[in-house]
Write a protein that holds these residues in place. Structure first.
Motif, mmCIF file in Angstrom:
data_model
loop_
_atom_site.group_PDB
_atom_site.id
_atom_site.type_symbol
_atom_site.label_atom_id
_atom_site.label_comp_id
_atom_site.label_asym_id
_atom_site.label_seq_id
_atom_site.Cartn_x
_atom_site.Cartn_y
_atom_site.Cartn_z
ATOM 1 N N UNK A 96 0.862 -1.181 0.000
ATOM 2 C CA UNK A 96 0.000 0.000 0.000
ATOM 3 C C UNK A 96 0.900 1.232 0.000
ATOM 4 N N UNK A 97 0.625 2.150 -0.945
ATOM 5 C CA UNK A 97 1.431 3.358 -1.112
ATOM 6 C C UNK A 97 0.488 4.477 -1.534
ATOM 7 N N UNK A 98 0.541 5.646 -0.880
ATOM 8 C CA UNK A 98 -0.361 6.741 -1.240
ATOM 9 C C UNK A 98 -0.254 7.104 -2.724
ATOM 10 N N UNK A 99 -1.416 7.305 -3.352
ATOM 11 C CA UNK A 99 -1.454 7.711 -4.744
ATOM 12 C C UNK A 99 -1.487 6.567 -5.736
ATOM 13 N N UNK A 100 -1.437 5.328 -5.254
ATOM 14 C CA UNK A 100 -1.442 4.151 -6.119
ATOM 15 C C UNK A 100 -2.492 3.166 -5.612
ATOM 16 N N UNK A 101 -3.043 2.351 -6.504
ATOM 17 C CA UNK A 101 -3.919 1.282 -6.014
ATOM 18 C C UNK A 101 -3.088 0.271 -5.222
ATOM 19 N N UNK A 102 -3.745 -0.480 -4.357
ATOM 20 C CA UNK A 102 -3.038 -1.523 -3.602
ATOM 21 C C UNK A 102 -2.445 -2.511 -4.590
ATOM 22 N N UNK A 103 -1.170 -2.813 -4.409
ATOM 23 C CA UNK A 103 -0.498 -3.803 -5.242
ATOM 24 C C UNK A 103 -0.619 -5.150 -4.546
ATOM 25 N N UNK A 104 -1.170 -6.126 -5.246
ATOM 26 C CA UNK A 104 -1.397 -7.443 -4.663
ATOM 27 C C UNK A 104 -0.688 -8.492 -5.516
ATOM 28 N N UNK A 105 0.302 -9.135 -4.934
ATOM 29 C CA UNK A 105 1.047 -10.179 -5.627
ATOM 30 C C UNK A 105 2.347 -9.656 -6.209
ATOM 31 N N UNK A 106 3.277 -10.564 -6.374
ATOM 32 C CA UNK A 106 4.618 -10.175 -6.819
ATOM 33 C C UNK A 106 4.616 -9.614 -8.238
ATOM 34 N N UNK A 107 3.718 -10.087 -9.103
ATOM 35 C CA UNK A 107 3.684 -9.573 -10.474
ATOM 36 C C UNK A 107 3.380 -8.078 -10.499
ATOM 37 N N UNK A 108 2.360 -7.641 -9.759
ATOM 38 C CA UNK A 108 2.032 -6.219 -9.687
ATOM 39 C C UNK A 108 3.155 -5.435 -9.013
ATOM 40 N N UNK A 133 8.375 -0.151 -13.925
ATOM 41 C CA UNK A 133 7.870 0.871 -14.823
ATOM 42 C C UNK A 133 6.995 1.949 -14.232
ATOM 43 N N UNK A 134 6.132 1.602 -13.291
ATOM 44 C CA UNK A 134 5.149 2.550 -12.769
ATOM 45 C C UNK A 134 5.760 3.582 -11.832
#
Length: 119
Positions: free
Chosen positions: A36-48, A55-56
């Protein structure tokens, strides 16, 4: 894992980020990482998570300075500052706090907070 092992693990994280050592960085995290990081959707899983760092992420380069590392059970709280350059060329400085949850020697959760510019 000992308190020192937890400290070393999160210190390796910041070192690998600052050195852009993505193979080491990715090796520290569980396949089911939640980030979880402000300004980004929750990243779930190693691929994301890997896509974010490949890149993001808007940071081009920089360095973390850690001022506090507190270990309580499987949680590690880190406070510090970051100075760097964004991909658009802006030079930035911000303070941050991170909370890590570690299980079986891998980081399974990370939550970042910023005090200042959100990167």
């Amino acid at each position: 894992m000992s308190v020192q092992d937890y400290r070393v693990l999160v210190e390796r994280y910041y070192h690998s980020v600052d050195q852009n050592d993505l193979p080491t960085l990715f090796s520290l995290f569980d396949d089911q990482i939640i980030y979880k990081r402000p300004g980004y959707p929750v990243l779930a899983g190693k691929e994301q998570f890997m896509e974010f760092y490949k890149g993001t992420r808007i940071i081009e380069s920089g360095a973390h300075t850690l001022t506090h590392i507190l270990v309580d059970g499987d949680h590690v709280c880190v406070q510090g500052s970051f100075q760097g350059v964004l991909k658009d060329g802006r030079v930035i400085e911000t303070e941050f706090a991170d909370i890590f949850v570690i299980h079986d020697g891998k980081i399974v959760e990370r939550h970042t907070y910023f005090d200042g510019i959100q990167v």
